[in-house]
Write an enzyme that holds these catalytic residues in place. Structure first.
Site, PDB file in Angstrom:
ATOM      1  N   ASN A 103       1.488   1.046  -2.772  1.00  0.00           N
ATOM      2  CA  ASN A 103       2.357   2.141  -2.311  1.00  0.00           C
ATOM      3  C   ASN A 103       3.610   1.609  -1.618  1.00  0.00           C
ATOM      4  O   ASN A 103       4.306   2.356  -0.944  1.00  0.00           O
ATOM      5  CB  ASN A 103       1.580   3.077  -1.372  1.00  0.00           C
ATOM      6  CG  ASN A 103       1.155   2.399  -0.073  1.00  0.00           C
ATOM      7  OD1 ASN A 103       1.360   1.205   0.101  1.00  0.00           O
ATOM      8  ND2 ASN A 103       0.567   3.150   0.832  1.00  0.00           N
TER       9      ASN A 103
ATOM     10  N   GLU B 157       2.561   1.338   6.542  1.00  0.00           N
ATOM     11  CA  GLU B 157       2.476   2.316   5.462  1.00  0.00           C
ATOM     12  C   GLU B 157       3.806   3.067   5.328  1.00  0.00           C
ATOM     13  O   GLU B 157       4.655   2.998   6.222  1.00  0.00           O
ATOM     14  CB  GLU B 157       1.335   3.307   5.769  1.00  0.00           C
ATOM     15  CG  GLU B 157      -0.058   2.665   5.860  1.00  0.00           C
ATOM     16  CD  GLU B 157      -0.620   2.246   4.490  1.00  0.00           C
ATOM     17  OE1 GLU B 157       0.147   2.086   3.525  1.00  0.00           O
ATOM     18  OE2 GLU B 157      -1.850   2.055   4.405  1.00  0.00           O
TER      19      GLU B 157
ATOM     20  N   ASP C 251      -1.954  -8.866  10.104  1.00  0.00           N
ATOM     21  CA  ASP C 251      -2.700  -7.655  10.463  1.00  0.00           C
ATOM     22  C   ASP C 251      -4.207  -7.907  10.533  1.00  0.00           C
ATOM     23  O   ASP C 251      -4.696  -8.954  10.092  1.00  0.00           O
ATOM     24  CB  ASP C 251      -2.396  -6.522   9.468  1.00  0.00           C
ATOM     25  CG  ASP C 251      -2.388  -6.980   8.012  1.00  0.00           C
ATOM     26  OD1 ASP C 251      -2.940  -8.062   7.727  1.00  0.00           O
ATOM     27  OD2 ASP C 251      -1.835  -6.272   7.164  1.00  0.00           O
TER      28      ASP C 251
ATOM     29  N   HIS D  87       3.664  -0.771   0.756  1.00  0.00           N
ATOM     30  CA  HIS D  87       3.500  -1.223   2.143  1.00  0.00           C
ATOM     31  C   HIS D  87       3.605  -2.742   2.258  1.00  0.00           C
ATOM     32  O   HIS D  87       3.365  -3.469   1.288  1.00  0.00           O
ATOM     33  CB  HIS D  87       2.218  -0.678   2.799  1.00  0.00           C
ATOM     34  CG  HIS D  87       0.926  -1.316   2.416  1.00  0.00           C
ATOM     35  ND1 HIS D  87      -0.235  -0.604   2.232  1.00  0.00           N
ATOM     36  CD2 HIS D  87       0.567  -2.606   2.208  1.00  0.00           C
ATOM     37  CE1 HIS D  87      -1.222  -1.418   1.939  1.00  0.00           C
ATOM     38  NE2 HIS D  87      -0.766  -2.635   1.915  1.00  0.00           N
TER      39      HIS D  87
HETATM   40  C1  GLP Z   1      -3.546  -5.107   2.219  1.00  0.00           C
HETATM   41  C2  GLP Z   1      -2.920  -6.000   3.321  1.00  0.00           C
HETATM   42  C3  GLP Z   1      -1.562  -6.452   2.925  1.00  0.00           C
HETATM   43  C4  GLP Z   1      -1.611  -6.929   1.491  1.00  0.00           C
HETATM   44  C5  GLP Z   1      -1.812  -5.748   0.579  1.00  0.00           C
HETATM   45  C6  GLP Z   1      -1.998  -6.120  -0.878  1.00  0.00           C
HETATM   46  O1  GLP Z   1      -3.809  -3.821   2.610  1.00  0.00           O
HETATM   47  N1  GLP Z   1      -2.858  -5.421   4.620  1.00  0.00           N
HETATM   48  O2  GLP Z   1      -1.117  -7.473   3.802  1.00  0.00           O
HETATM   49  O3  GLP Z   1      -0.401  -7.534   1.148  1.00  0.00           O
HETATM   50  O4  GLP Z   1      -2.823  -4.901   1.037  1.00  0.00           O
HETATM   51  O5  GLP Z   1      -3.269  -6.657  -1.124  1.00  0.00           O
HETATM   52  P1  GLP Z   1      -3.658  -7.432  -2.407  1.00  0.00           P
HETATM   53  O6  GLP Z   1      -2.932  -8.720  -2.356  1.00  0.00           O
HETATM   54  O7  GLP Z   1      -5.138  -7.602  -2.342  1.00  0.00           O
HETATM   55  O8  GLP Z   1      -3.219  -6.589  -3.569  1.00  0.00           O
END
Ligand code: GLP
Length: 240
Positions: free
Chosen positions: A135, A142, A67, A137
């Protein structure tokens, strides 16, 4: 879903890197699906250390990322394109031409999504690395994203904007929209490796592993994948 509980973040990262490296060492032409966020940073550091020590080559490896924020150019420090260069690609011998990510600056959203859909068809992934949103995702899919979705533009959940604000100077700077690979395409990877670390992921981990398979918890779809490995540290696995 195969579950590995690691003692701590470092153990999780080391175990995850071992799985990624098995794929790369087994196939110099491997296609890796990669993720951003804080969670995979340790794993990426282990991949770089392995490259430096053992010379594992990425000269023929291709990557596709999950993404990208909409509206951030790839030179912006908070863009995922920048993140990948800084935290992984610059430490490997990978050809930048072989790395792929959505173009956050694309004006024609539909055209950009179609370009990425086509690219994902052309380069089937040997492994897809994932983090987990608090959440539930995956990538930027989402809650209530259809399981059949392809690449699309999302409006980020308020909780995601808050979670990601820690990386920006101010919450007002967090982009509200992003391009993301769809859930259908995540599920098309031959193998999936999902990492989860920290107490704020414990609820999402429980729902993902033990809850109903439902679009309201995007990560629950992973229960349906034939080769998915979850590595969670003890804090993230606390509610299992
Ligand atoms: C972000 C990314 C995800 C990631 C998630 C968790 O929003 N788009 O790909 O896995 O949130 O992030 P983190 O690893 O910093 O907790």
């Amino acid at each position: 879903m195969k579950l590995i509980i690691a003692e701590n973040y470092d153990e999780m990262s080391r175990a995850g890197a071992k799985i990624m490296l098995e794929v790369v060492k087994g196939n110099p032409y491997a296609v890796l699906g990669l993720a951003t966020g804080t969670t995979p940073l340790g794993l990426y550091a282990y991949m770089i250390a392995d490259h430096e020590k053992y010379g594992t080559s990425y000269a023929h490896v291709r990557t596709v990322n999950l993404d990208e924020y909409k509206g951030l150019p790839k030179t912006h420090e908070q863009s995922y394109a920048y993140f990948m260069r800084k935290n992984l690609f610059d430490g490997l011998d990978i050809d930048p031409e072989n790395t792929n990510i959505e173009n956050g600056m694309a004006e024609d959203e539909a055209k950009e999504c179609a370009r990425y859909d086509e690219l994902l068809e052309r380069f089937p992934r040997d492994i897809q690395l994932l983090g987990l949103g608090s959440n539930g995702h995956i990538a930027f899919n989402e809650p209530n994203t259809p399981f059949g979705s392809g690449t699309h533009v999302v409006t980020l959940a308020e909780s995601t904007v808050k979670d990601n604000a820690r990386l920006f100077d101010d919450i007002s700077e967090v982009p509200r929209k992003a391009f993301t690979m769809g859930i259908r395409q995540i599920m098309q990877a031959k193998k999936i490796l999902i990492l989860a670390s920290g107490a704020n992921k414990a609820d999402a981990v429980r729902k993902m592993v033990k809850g109903e398979v439902t679009e309201s918890v995007p990560a629950s779809v992973l229960q349906l994948h034939p080769d998915c490995i979850l590595i969670a540290d003890q804090e993230a696995a606390a509610n299992l």
